[in-house]
Design a protein around this motif. Structure first.
Motif, PDB file in Angstrom:
ATOM      1  N   ALA A   1       0.841  -1.192   0.000  1.00 48.56           N
ATOM      2  CA  ALA A   1       0.000   0.000   0.000  1.00 48.56           C
ATOM      3  C   ALA A   1       0.876   1.241   0.000  1.00 48.56           C
ATOM      4  CB  ALA A   1      -0.914   0.004   1.225  1.00 48.56           C
ATOM      5  N   LEU A   2       0.829   1.983  -1.092  1.00 48.63           N
ATOM      6  CA  LEU A   2       1.549   3.249  -1.208  1.00 48.63           C
ATOM      7  C   LEU A   2       0.543   4.353  -0.907  1.00 48.63           C
ATOM      8  CD1 LEU A   2       3.361   2.399  -4.562  1.00 48.63           C
ATOM      9  CD2 LEU A   2       4.392   2.389  -2.280  1.00 48.63           C
ATOM     10  N   ILE A   3       0.710   5.032   0.224  1.00 48.34           N
ATOM     11  CA  ILE A   3      -0.292   5.978   0.699  1.00 48.34           C
ATOM     12  C   ILE A   3       0.293   7.384   0.773  1.00 48.34           C
ATOM     13  CG2 ILE A   3      -1.903   6.520   2.563  1.00 48.34           C
ATOM     14  CD1 ILE A   3      -1.746   3.601   3.428  1.00 48.34           C
ATOM     15  N   ASP A   4      -0.368   8.318   0.108  1.00 46.68           N
ATOM     16  CA  ASP A   4       0.065   9.715   0.163  1.00 46.68           C
ATOM     17  C   ASP A   4      -0.027  10.224   1.604  1.00 46.68           C
ATOM     18  OD1 ASP A   4      -0.645  12.818  -0.019  1.00 46.68           O
ATOM     19  OD2 ASP A   4       0.445  12.256  -1.847  1.00 46.68           O
ATOM     20  N   GLN A   5       0.963  11.004   2.020  1.00 46.27           N
ATOM     21  CA  GLN A   5       1.005  11.499   3.395  1.00 46.27           C
ATOM     22  C   GLN A   5      -0.247  12.300   3.747  1.00 46.27           C
ATOM     23  OE1 GLN A   5       4.507  13.808   4.253  1.00 46.27           O
ATOM     24  NE2 GLN A   5       4.123  13.866   6.463  1.00 46.27           N
ATOM     25  N   GLY A   6      -0.841  12.962   2.760  1.00 46.22           N
ATOM     26  CA  GLY A   6      -2.030  13.754   3.020  1.00 46.22           C
ATOM     27  C   GLY A   6      -3.190  12.931   3.542  1.00 46.22           C
ATOM     28  N   VAL A   7      -3.241  11.639   3.196  1.00 50.02           N
ATOM     29  CA  VAL A   7      -4.314  10.767   3.673  1.00 50.02           C
ATOM     30  C   VAL A   7      -4.291  10.669   5.192  1.00 50.02           C
ATOM     31  CG1 VAL A   7      -5.173   8.384   3.650  1.00 50.02           C
ATOM     32  CG2 VAL A   7      -4.382   9.449   1.526  1.00 50.02           C
ATOM     33  N   LEU A   8      -3.088  10.663   5.757  1.00 51.29           N
ATOM     34  CA  LEU A   8      -2.941  10.539   7.213  1.00 51.29           C
ATOM     35  C   LEU A   8      -3.455  11.773   7.943  1.00 51.29           C
ATOM     36  CD1 LEU A   8       0.719   9.136   7.384  1.00 51.29           C
ATOM     37  CD2 LEU A   8      -1.417   7.882   6.992  1.00 51.29           C
ATOM     38  N   LEU A   9      -3.475  12.896   7.271  1.00 47.28           N
ATOM     39  CA  LEU A   9      -3.823  14.158   7.912  1.00 47.28           C
ATOM     40  C   LEU A   9      -5.242  14.618   7.590  1.00 47.28           C
ATOM     41  CD1 LEU A   9      -0.446  16.006   7.201  1.00 47.28           C
ATOM     42  CD2 LEU A   9      -1.084  14.631   9.199  1.00 47.28           C
TER      43      LEU A   9
ATOM     44  N   ILE B   1       4.610   5.133   3.053  1.00 48.43           N
ATOM     45  CA  ILE B   1       4.037   6.481   2.971  1.00 48.43           C
ATOM     46  C   ILE B   1       4.833   7.323   1.969  1.00 48.43           C
ATOM     47  CG2 ILE B   1       3.416   8.559   4.244  1.00 48.43           C
ATOM     48  CD1 ILE B   1       1.859   6.009   5.021  1.00 48.43           C
ATOM     49  N   VAL B   2       4.105   7.957   1.052  1.00 49.96           N
ATOM     50  CA  VAL B   2       4.724   8.844   0.065  1.00 49.96           C
ATOM     51  C   VAL B   2       4.637  10.268   0.607  1.00 49.96           C
ATOM     52  CG1 VAL B   2       4.673   9.689  -2.306  1.00 49.96           C
ATOM     53  CG2 VAL B   2       4.013   7.314  -1.806  1.00 49.96           C
ATOM     54  N   GLY B   3       5.787  10.821   1.015  1.00 43.89           N
ATOM     55  CA  GLY B   3       5.826  12.150   1.623  1.00 43.89           C
ATOM     56  C   GLY B   3       5.452  13.263   0.665  1.00 43.89           C
ATOM     57  N   PHE B   4       5.057  14.410   1.224  1.00 40.48           N
ATOM     58  CA  PHE B   4       4.661  15.566   0.407  1.00 40.48           C
ATOM     59  C   PHE B   4       5.768  15.957  -0.581  1.00 40.48           C
ATOM     60  CE2 PHE B   4       1.918  16.525   4.212  1.00 40.48           C
ATOM     61  CZ  PHE B   4       0.725  16.247   3.574  1.00 40.48           C
ATOM     62  N   ALA B   5       6.960  16.186  -0.045  1.00 42.15           N
ATOM     63  CA  ALA B   5       8.057  16.660  -0.889  1.00 42.15           C
ATOM     64  C   ALA B   5       8.527  15.576  -1.848  1.00 42.15           C
ATOM     65  CB  ALA B   5       9.218  17.135  -0.012  1.00 42.15           C
ATOM     66  N   GLU B   6       8.675  14.364  -1.332  1.00 44.82           N
ATOM     67  CA  GLU B   6       9.216  13.274  -2.141  1.00 44.82           C
ATOM     68  C   GLU B   6       8.287  12.910  -3.311  1.00 44.82           C
ATOM     69  OE1 GLU B   6      10.912  13.227   1.866  1.00 44.82           O
ATOM     70  OE2 GLU B   6       8.870  13.307   1.071  1.00 44.82           O
ATOM     71  N   GLY B   7       6.983  13.012  -3.073  1.00 46.94           N
ATOM     72  CA  GLY B   7       6.045  12.615  -4.104  1.00 46.94           C
ATOM     73  C   GLY B   7       5.569  13.734  -5.004  1.00 46.94           C
ATOM     74  N   ALA B   8       6.066  14.941  -4.761  1.00 43.82           N
ATOM     75  CA  ALA B   8       5.572  16.112  -5.496  1.00 43.82           C
ATOM     76  C   ALA B   8       5.647  15.957  -7.004  1.00 43.82           C
ATOM     77  CB  ALA B   8       6.338  17.353  -5.053  1.00 43.82           C
TER      78      ALA B   8
ATOM     79  N   ARG C   1       6.793   5.523  11.544  1.00 45.42           N
ATOM     80  CA  ARG C   1       7.020   6.733  12.336  1.00 45.42           C
ATOM     81  C   ARG C   1       6.078   7.847  11.901  1.00 45.42           C
ATOM     82  NH1 ARG C   1       8.922  11.552  12.425  1.00 45.42           N
ATOM     83  NH2 ARG C   1       9.437  11.555  10.205  1.00 45.42           N
ATOM     84  N   LEU C   2       5.867   7.988  10.596  1.00 49.29           N
ATOM     85  CA  LEU C   2       4.975   9.019  10.082  1.00 49.29           C
ATOM     86  C   LEU C   2       3.532   8.749  10.510  1.00 49.29           C
ATOM     87  CD1 LEU C   2       6.440   9.482   6.494  1.00 49.29           C
ATOM     88  CD2 LEU C   2       6.510  11.135   8.366  1.00 49.29           C
ATOM     89  N   ILE C   3       3.147   7.482  10.557  1.00 54.32           N
ATOM     90  CA  ILE C   3       1.788   7.137  10.996  1.00 54.32           C
ATOM     91  C   ILE C   3       1.621   7.470  12.479  1.00 54.32           C
ATOM     92  CG2 ILE C   3       0.154   5.258  11.346  1.00 54.32           C
ATOM     93  CD1 ILE C   3       1.386   3.900   8.872  1.00 54.32           C
ATOM     94  N   ARG C   4       2.633   7.111  13.298  1.00 57.61           N
ATOM     95  CA  ARG C   4       2.561   7.427  14.733  1.00 57.61           C
ATOM     96  C   ARG C   4       2.511   8.938  14.957  1.00 57.61           C
ATOM     97  NH1 ARG C   4       6.156   2.871  15.202  1.00 57.61           N
ATOM     98  NH2 ARG C   4       7.943   4.268  14.984  1.00 57.61           N
ATOM     99  N   GLU C   5       3.264   9.658  14.167  1.00 60.26           N
ATOM    100  CA  GLU C   5       3.267  11.115  14.263  1.00 60.26           C
ATOM    101  C   GLU C   5       1.887  11.683  13.943  1.00 60.26           C
ATOM    102  OE1 GLU C   5       5.162  14.080  11.266  1.00 60.26           O
ATOM    103  OE2 GLU C   5       6.728  13.648  12.753  1.00 60.26           O
TER     104      GLU C   5
END
Length: 298
Positions: free
Chosen positions: A183-191, A220-227, A288-292
């Motif tokens: 599962a490749l999930i954009d970081q925005g989904v977590l927020l 997790i695909v980060g904002f900057a990395e996946g831009a 770590r990003l999910i826990r954050e």
């Protein structure tokens, strides 16, 4: 140990029927077999249209598994192409499988056709890679999270409950050895607090549990990395084991979905997923990003 096929009355070995289940998956395999025979004989789709009293587009849909296979049409095509008795028995067995009723057919009133087809294909896949940029992938949604999403498009409480039940039963494939799921999930989904803070917190905690299993690989695909590489739509890539249909891509949109099977198009989507995977955080960083993100819903 695989079973040894028994001789048939005409002295030929009985066909070994591929181990696939589900009407949609069987339809895909049936269509691929018909296409293989047609190309083997140097025939065009237009050469077969009159055989089934149809059009070229009907032959095309049948070969792609997009239309329910009518036994009469399939048998007429097989006879026209003069397939062997053994191959004809294979066709007959596949047609029998195509008539089987899967559990989700009992939820037809609340499940669109494109989703029923995906559920069937997921059950036969050996590997699933899903990219989502708006919501948690369906195979990893909690009941409350799924309820919130379904409520956005269905009004009746009964319909919502039944549609959510389909989504929960769909996840039973995660109890099997296969398929493997990435599962490749954009970081925005977590927020994005779908359903409120409590629902979202429960959903993220469930992702952490899933991330600790060998069955599921959450990245997790980060904002900057996946831009520069994140497409503005979700992609699901399915691969199948020996005897199953070829790989395909499922792309859902607002009022339906596309099933991509052509080699060139599948390659493009697969390459997009490869790029996403390269820039996505590794397993530990993803957790770590999910826990954050969970901390935002305390």
């Amino acid at each position: 140990m695989p079973a040894v096929p028994e001789p048939s009355p005409d002295g030929q070995l009985a066909p070994v029927v591929p181990m696939v289940t589900g009407r949609e998956a069987t339809g895909l395999l049936l269509g691929e077999q018909l296409r293989h025979w047609r190309e083997q004989r140097g025939l065009k789709q237009k050469d077969l249209a009159d055989v089934i009293r149809g059009s070229v587009s009907k032959i095309s849909r049948l070969e792609r598994g997009e239309s329910p296979a009518k036994a009469r049409d399939v048998i007429d095509l097989a006879r026209f192409m003069e397939v062997s008795p053994r191959e004809m028995r294979l066709i007959e067995r596949l047609l029998e499988q195509a008539q089987d009723c899967e559990w989700y057919q009992h939820f037809s009133d609340v499940t669109p056709t494109y989703l029923k087809r995906l559920i069937s294909l997921e059950g036969n896949a050996s590997e699933i890679t899903a990219y989502e940029h708006q919501v948690v992938p369906g195979l990893l949604q909690t009941r409350a999270y799924a309820h919130n999403l379904v409520s956005m498009v269905k009004r009746s409480g009964t319909d919502v409950d039944r549609a959510v039940e389909v989504r929960m039963r769909r996840q039973l494939i995660l109890d099997r050895p296969i398929p493997r799921v990435t599962a490749l999930i954009d970081q925005g989904v977590l927020l994005r607090p779908r359903g409120g803070r409590a629902v979202m917190r429960e959903q993220l905690e469930y992702l952490l549990v899933a991330a600790d299993t060998k069955k599921v690989n959450i990245r997790i695909v980060g904002f900057a990395e996946g831009a520069d590489v994140s497409p503005p739509y979700a992609i699901t890539h399915l691969m199948f084991g020996e005897g199953g249909p070829s790989e395909l891509v499922y792309v859902e949109h607002i009022n339906g979905a596309d099933y991509v099977t052509s080699t060139s198009a599948v390659d493009q989507y697969r390459n997009a997923l490869v790029k996403l995977r390269k820039v996505a955080s590794d397993r530990n960083e993803s957790k770590r990003l999910i826990r954050e993100a969970i901390g935002n819903y305390s």
